[in-house]
Design an enzyme around this catalytic site. Structure first.
Site, PDB file in Angstrom:
ATOM      1  N   ARG A   1      14.774  33.574  60.204  1.00 41.73           N
ATOM      2  CA  ARG A   1      13.795  32.573  60.689  1.00 41.73           C
ATOM      3  C   ARG A   1      12.705  33.176  61.559  1.00 41.73           C
ATOM      4  O   ARG A   1      12.059  32.470  62.325  1.00 41.73           O
ATOM      5  CB  ARG A   1      14.471  31.427  61.434  1.00 41.73           C
ATOM      6  CG  ARG A   1      15.444  30.666  60.569  1.00 41.73           C
ATOM      7  CD  ARG A   1      15.840  29.360  61.186  1.00 41.73           C
ATOM      8  NE  ARG A   1      16.838  28.707  60.368  1.00 41.73           N
ATOM      9  CZ  ARG A   1      18.146  28.970  60.452  1.00 41.73           C
ATOM     10  NH1 ARG A   1      18.584  29.848  61.341  1.00 41.73           N
ATOM     11  NH2 ARG A   1      18.993  28.372  59.661  1.00 41.73           N
TER      12      ARG A   1
ATOM     13  N   LYS B   1      -1.969  34.830  58.269  1.00 40.66           N
ATOM     14  CA  LYS B   1      -1.498  34.426  56.939  1.00 40.66           C
ATOM     15  C   LYS B   1      -0.628  35.531  56.352  1.00 40.66           C
ATOM     16  O   LYS B   1      -1.038  36.691  56.324  1.00 40.66           O
ATOM     17  CB  LYS B   1      -2.674  34.181  56.001  1.00 40.66           C
ATOM     18  CG  LYS B   1      -3.408  32.874  56.251  1.00 40.66           C
ATOM     19  CD  LYS B   1      -4.449  32.684  55.146  1.00 40.66           C
ATOM     20  CE  LYS B   1      -5.232  31.412  55.349  1.00 40.66           C
ATOM     21  NZ  LYS B   1      -6.329  31.289  54.346  1.00 40.66           N
TER      22      LYS B   1
ATOM     23  N   GLU C   1     -16.654  42.952  52.640  1.00 47.37           N
ATOM     24  CA  GLU C   1     -16.205  41.823  53.482  1.00 47.37           C
ATOM     25  C   GLU C   1     -16.879  41.875  54.861  1.00 47.37           C
ATOM     26  O   GLU C   1     -17.150  40.839  55.465  1.00 47.37           O
ATOM     27  CB  GLU C   1     -14.680  41.833  53.652  1.00 47.37           C
ATOM     28  CG  GLU C   1     -13.898  41.657  52.363  1.00 47.37           C
ATOM     29  CD  GLU C   1     -13.734  40.201  51.903  1.00 47.37           C
ATOM     30  OE1 GLU C   1     -14.266  39.280  52.554  1.00 47.37           O
ATOM     31  OE2 GLU C   1     -13.066  40.007  50.861  1.00 47.37           O
TER      32      GLU C   1
ATOM     33  N   LYS D   1     -14.057  37.030  62.467  1.00 47.94           N
ATOM     34  CA  LYS D   1     -12.979  36.331  61.752  1.00 47.94           C
ATOM     35  C   LYS D   1     -12.116  35.535  62.722  1.00 47.94           C
ATOM     36  O   LYS D   1     -11.804  34.370  62.481  1.00 47.94           O
ATOM     37  CB  LYS D   1     -12.115  37.295  60.937  1.00 47.94           C
ATOM     38  CG  LYS D   1     -10.980  36.515  60.267  1.00 47.94           C
ATOM     39  CD  LYS D   1     -10.229  37.171  59.161  1.00 47.94           C
ATOM     40  CE  LYS D   1      -9.219  36.150  58.591  1.00 47.94           C
ATOM     41  NZ  LYS D   1      -8.247  36.733  57.675  1.00 47.94           N
TER      42      LYS D   1
ATOM     43  N   GLU E   1     -13.967  22.715  65.083  1.00 52.82           N
ATOM     44  CA  GLU E   1     -15.106  22.519  64.189  1.00 52.82           C
ATOM     45  C   GLU E   1     -14.573  22.448  62.785  1.00 52.82           C
ATOM     46  O   GLU E   1     -14.449  23.452  62.098  1.00 52.82           O
ATOM     47  CB  GLU E   1     -16.081  23.694  64.331  1.00 52.82           C
ATOM     48  CG  GLU E   1     -17.098  23.481  65.410  1.00 52.82           C
ATOM     49  CD  GLU E   1     -18.132  24.593  65.346  1.00 52.82           C
ATOM     50  OE1 GLU E   1     -18.979  24.537  64.459  1.00 52.82           O
ATOM     51  OE2 GLU E   1     -18.052  25.502  66.170  1.00 52.82           O
TER      52      GLU E   1
ATOM     53  N   ARG F   1     -13.562  27.381  58.959  1.00 55.77           N
ATOM     54  CA  ARG F   1     -12.867  28.447  58.227  1.00 55.77           C
ATOM     55  C   ARG F   1     -13.462  28.627  56.826  1.00 55.77           C
ATOM     56  O   ARG F   1     -13.409  29.715  56.258  1.00 55.77           O
ATOM     57  CB  ARG F   1     -11.369  28.122  58.161  1.00 55.77           C
ATOM     58  CG  ARG F   1     -10.513  29.324  57.843  1.00 55.77           C
ATOM     59  CD  ARG F   1      -9.026  29.059  58.058  1.00 55.77           C
ATOM     60  NE  ARG F   1      -8.319  30.311  57.807  1.00 55.77           N
ATOM     61  CZ  ARG F   1      -7.257  30.742  58.453  1.00 55.77           C
ATOM     62  NH1 ARG F   1      -6.732  30.024  59.400  1.00 55.77           N
ATOM     63  NH2 ARG F   1      -6.708  31.894  58.153  1.00 55.77           N
TER      64      ARG F   1
ATOM     65  N   ASN G   1     -15.427  31.681  53.067  1.00 58.01           N
ATOM     66  CA  ASN G   1     -15.411  31.634  51.602  1.00 58.01           C
ATOM     67  C   ASN G   1     -16.725  32.031  50.965  1.00 58.01           C
ATOM     68  O   ASN G   1     -16.822  32.053  49.733  1.00 58.01           O
ATOM     69  CB  ASN G   1     -15.080  30.214  51.125  1.00 58.01           C
ATOM     70  CG  ASN G   1     -13.596  30.000  51.031  1.00 58.01           C
ATOM     71  OD1 ASN G   1     -12.838  30.948  50.816  1.00 58.01           O
ATOM     72  ND2 ASN G   1     -13.171  28.773  51.202  1.00 58.01           N
TER      73      ASN G   1
ATOM     74  N   HIS H   1     -16.966  33.825  47.681  1.00 55.63           N
ATOM     75  CA  HIS H   1     -15.623  33.839  47.112  1.00 55.63           C
ATOM     76  C   HIS H   1     -15.398  32.837  45.989  1.00 55.63           C
ATOM     77  O   HIS H   1     -14.469  33.003  45.209  1.00 55.63           O
ATOM     78  CB  HIS H   1     -14.579  33.629  48.223  1.00 55.63           C
ATOM     79  CG  HIS H   1     -14.285  34.883  48.997  1.00 55.63           C
ATOM     80  ND1 HIS H   1     -15.249  35.535  49.738  1.00 55.63           N
ATOM     81  CD2 HIS H   1     -13.149  35.621  49.129  1.00 55.63           C
ATOM     82  CE1 HIS H   1     -14.707  36.603  50.308  1.00 55.63           C
ATOM     83  NE2 HIS H   1     -13.430  36.682  49.951  1.00 55.63           N
TER      84      HIS H   1
ATOM     85  N   HIS I   1     -14.077  35.058  43.263  1.00 59.59           N
ATOM     86  CA  HIS I   1     -12.713  34.950  42.718  1.00 59.59           C
ATOM     87  C   HIS I   1     -12.742  34.767  41.206  1.00 59.59           C
ATOM     88  O   HIS I   1     -11.889  35.307  40.487  1.00 59.59           O
ATOM     89  CB  HIS I   1     -11.974  33.776  43.363  1.00 59.59           C
ATOM     90  CG  HIS I   1     -11.384  34.097  44.699  1.00 59.59           C
ATOM     91  ND1 HIS I   1     -11.257  33.168  45.707  1.00 59.59           N
ATOM     92  CD2 HIS I   1     -10.884  35.244  45.200  1.00 59.59           C
ATOM     93  CE1 HIS I   1     -10.724  33.728  46.766  1.00 59.59           C
ATOM     94  NE2 HIS I   1     -10.483  35.003  46.494  1.00 59.59           N
TER      95      HIS I   1
ATOM     96  N   HIS J   1     -11.316  43.415  44.624  1.00 63.43           N
ATOM     97  CA  HIS J   1     -11.683  42.130  45.242  1.00 63.43           C
ATOM     98  C   HIS J   1     -13.059  42.223  45.909  1.00 63.43           C
ATOM     99  O   HIS J   1     -13.928  41.375  45.674  1.00 63.43           O
ATOM    100  CB  HIS J   1     -10.605  41.729  46.256  1.00 63.43           C
ATOM    101  CG  HIS J   1     -10.952  40.517  47.052  1.00 63.43           C
ATOM    102  ND1 HIS J   1     -10.910  39.247  46.527  1.00 63.43           N
ATOM    103  CD2 HIS J   1     -11.371  40.383  48.332  1.00 63.43           C
ATOM    104  CE1 HIS J   1     -11.280  38.377  47.456  1.00 63.43           C
ATOM    105  NE2 HIS J   1     -11.571  39.038  48.563  1.00 63.43           N
TER     106      HIS J   1
END
Ligand SMILES: NC(=O)c1ccc[n+]([C@@H]2O[C@H](COP(=O)([O-])OP(=O)(O)OC[C@H]3O[C@@H](n4cnc5c(N)ncnc54)[C@H](O)[C@@H]3O)[C@@H](O)[C@H]2O)c1
Ligand SMILES: [Zn+2]
Length: 388
Positions: free
Chosen positions: A136, A158, A200, A242, A252, A256, A260, A263, A267, A279
Site C-alpha cells: 500500500r 503520476k 517538451e 510544470k 484554476e 493542467r 497538452n 499533444h 499523440h 514522443h
C-alpha cells in the site's frame, strides 16, 4: 585546505509544493546538477531513511549506472538491492510490474524500505507504480536520467503502466520524497532522445514563458552540447513551470490542460507512426500544426507557428507531417484521445509564445475537423515547397 576532489555541485533546487488536497509533508525538492548522484547517500540518510532500498532500473541504465549508484550507497552503509527489467515502453506493463513486486516480496522487502527509480520516464512510471502499490505504498525517490524524465515525468506524481487498450491506463498518484537529476548522466543518452526531451522544454516556454522560450531558442549549441549550467537552468525552469501548472490546477480549473499543447495532434501522429517517431518528435510536429490551427481560428497571434517551427528546426526536430500520413486517419486518432466533445476535439491553443489561450475558461478550445484538416495539410512534408 585545497581538496583535489572538488565536492559535488547541485546548482539548483526547486521545491514542489503539494496541492491543497495533499498534506504539507508532500512537499519535495528537485535537486539538479552535475555529480548529483554522489550526493545520494547523504540525501537518503537525511530525507528518506529506510532499512533497505530497492534500486529499480531498465537494463540499459542499470549497466551504465547501477553498479556505481549501488556502490556509493553500500560504501555509505546503506542496504541496497538492484532490480532490473528490459528497457523500452513495451515493458511498462502489468507483467513487469508484478515481476518486480514479486522479486521484492521474495527478497522480503518490508514497509520500512524505499524504492529508487533510476532511469527515464519508463522506469519512473513503472518503479513509481511498484512503490505506490507495494504494501500500500513505499517512499519513492526519482533519479531521472533522460531529459524528458528530468523536466517532465519525474515531477507531478503520476505513476502507472500501459495495457493493450492504451498507454498509462492503470496507475496511481504518488509524489516522490525527492527528485535528484544528475545532469552528467545525460552524456550517455542518445542524441535523438536529448532532442526529443528538449521539445517538451520548448513546449514549456511556449505555454508559459516567452523569455524562457527565447533563451532556449538562443541556446541551441549550449543545450545540445550538454553545457552543465545551461542544463541546470533548463531543467530548473521547466520543473518550475510544470510544478506550477500541476499545483495550481485545482484552483484554476483546467490549467493542467495547457500542458497538452502540441499533444492532441502529437499523440495522433505518434500513434500513426506506429511509435517509430519518438514522443518528443511527434509533439514537435503537433506544436506546429496546433499553432497553425490557432492562427487559422484567430486565437493565436500570426507568426507563432513560424517561430516555433524555426526553433524546433534549429534543434534538429521534425516540424512537418510525414507525406504518407492520411489526414483523415490523423483526425480519427485525435478523436480516440479522450478529449473529443460532441464531434469536435478539444485543443490547448496558444494566444502567443508564452501565453496559452484560456478558451472558454478551462483552457480547452473545441476545433472542427475542417480547420484541423486544413492545418494538417498545410504542415505536410513537401507542402511548403509546393505552395511557396
Ligand atoms: N508520469 C508522467 O507525468 C509522465 C510524463 C511524461 C511522460 N511519461 C512517460 O515517460 C515515458 C518516456 O520516458 P523517456 O523518454 O525517458 O523514455 P525511456 O525511459 O524509455 O528512456 C529512453 C531510452 O533511453 C535509455 N536511457 C535512459 N537514460 C539513459 C542514459 N542516461 N544514458 C543512456 N541511455 C539512457 C533507456 O534505456 C531507453 O532506452 C513514457 O512511458 C511516458 O508515458 C510520464
Ligand atoms: Zn509529452
Amino acid at each position: 585546505m585545497q581538496h583535489s576532489n572538488t565536492p559535488p555541485v547541485l546548482n539548483a533546487r526547486v521545491t514542489v509544493s503539494p496541492t491543497s488536497a495533499e498534506p504539507e509533508s508532500h512537499r519535495y525538492d528537485v535537486l539538479i546538477g552535475p555529480r548529483g548522484l554522489d550526493e545520494l547517500p547523504r540525501l537518503l540518510k537525511d530525507l528518506v531513511p529506510a532499512s533497505r532500498y530497492a534500486l529499480i532500473s531498465d537494463r540499459n541504465v542499470a549497466s551504465l549506472y547501477g553498479a556505481h549508484v549501488a556502490g556509493l550507497m553500500a560504501d555509505a552503509g546503506l542496504v541496497v538491492d538492484r532490480f532490473d527489467f528490459p528497457a523500452g515502453e513495451a515493458n511498462k506493463n502489468r507483467e513487469v510490474w508484478s515481476d518486480l513486486s514479486d522479486r521484492m516480496l521474495d527478497a522480503r522487502y518490508g514497509r520500512d524500505s524505499a524504492v529508487l527509480a533510476l532511469g527515464g520516464g519508463v522506469t519512473g512510471d513503472l518503479a513509481g507504480f511498484v512503490a505506490a502499490t507495494y504494501m500500500r505504498g513505499l517512499p519513492l525517490v526519482q533519479l531521472p536520467t533522460t531529459v524528458l524524465a528530468m523536466i517532465d515525468s519525474s515531477v507531478g506524481g503520476k505513476t502507472g503502466v500501459d495495457t493493450p487498450g492504451g498507454k498509462n491506463l492503470i496507475g496511481a498518484f504518488l509524489q516522490p520524497r525527492l527528485v535528484l537529476a544528475d545532469t552528467d548522466t545525460l552524456r550517455t543518452l542518445p542524441e535523438a532522445e536529448i532532442r526529443a526531451g528538449l521539445a517538451e522544454a520548448i513546449k514549456h516556454g511556449a505555454i508559459a514563458d516567452r523569455d524562457y522560450f527565447e533563451w532556449i531558442a538562443g541556446s541551441v549549441e549550449l543545450l545540445l552540447g550538454l553545457d552543465p549550467a545551461a542544463l541546470v537552468r533548463l531543467i530548473g525552469r521547466s520543473v518550475e513551470i510544470k510544478a506550477g501548472v500541476v499545483g495550481a490546477d485545482e484552483r484554476e480549473h483546467g490549467l493542467r490542460k495547457t500542458l497538452n499543447f502540441g499533444h492532441t495532434i502529437g499523440h495522433a501522429i505518434e500513434a500513426q507512426s506506429r511509435f517509430s517517431l519518438l514522443h518528443g518528435e511527434a509533439i514537435a510536429i503537433g506544436m506546429v500544426v496546433e499553432a497553425e490551427i490557432g492562427e487559422a481560428l484567430g486565437v493565436t497571434a500570426s507568426g507563432t507557428a513560424e517561430r516555433i517551427r524555426q526553433t524546433l528546426t534549429a534543434f534538429g526536430l521534425p516540424v512537418a507531417v510525414p507525406a504518407d500520413f492520411a489526414t483523415t486517419a490523423t483526425l480519427d486518432l485525435t478523436r480516440a484521445d479522450k478529449k473529443a466533445r460532441a464531434g469536435r476535439v478539444e485543443y490547448a491553443l496558444l494566444e502567443d509564445i508564452g501565453v496559452t489561450s484560456p478558451g472558454t475558461g478551462a483552457y480547452g478550445i473545441a476545433v472542427d475537423d475542417e480547420t484541423a484538416a486544413e492545418a494538417l495539410v498545410r504542415c505536410r512534408r513537401g507542402a511548403a515547397e509546393v505552395s511557396r
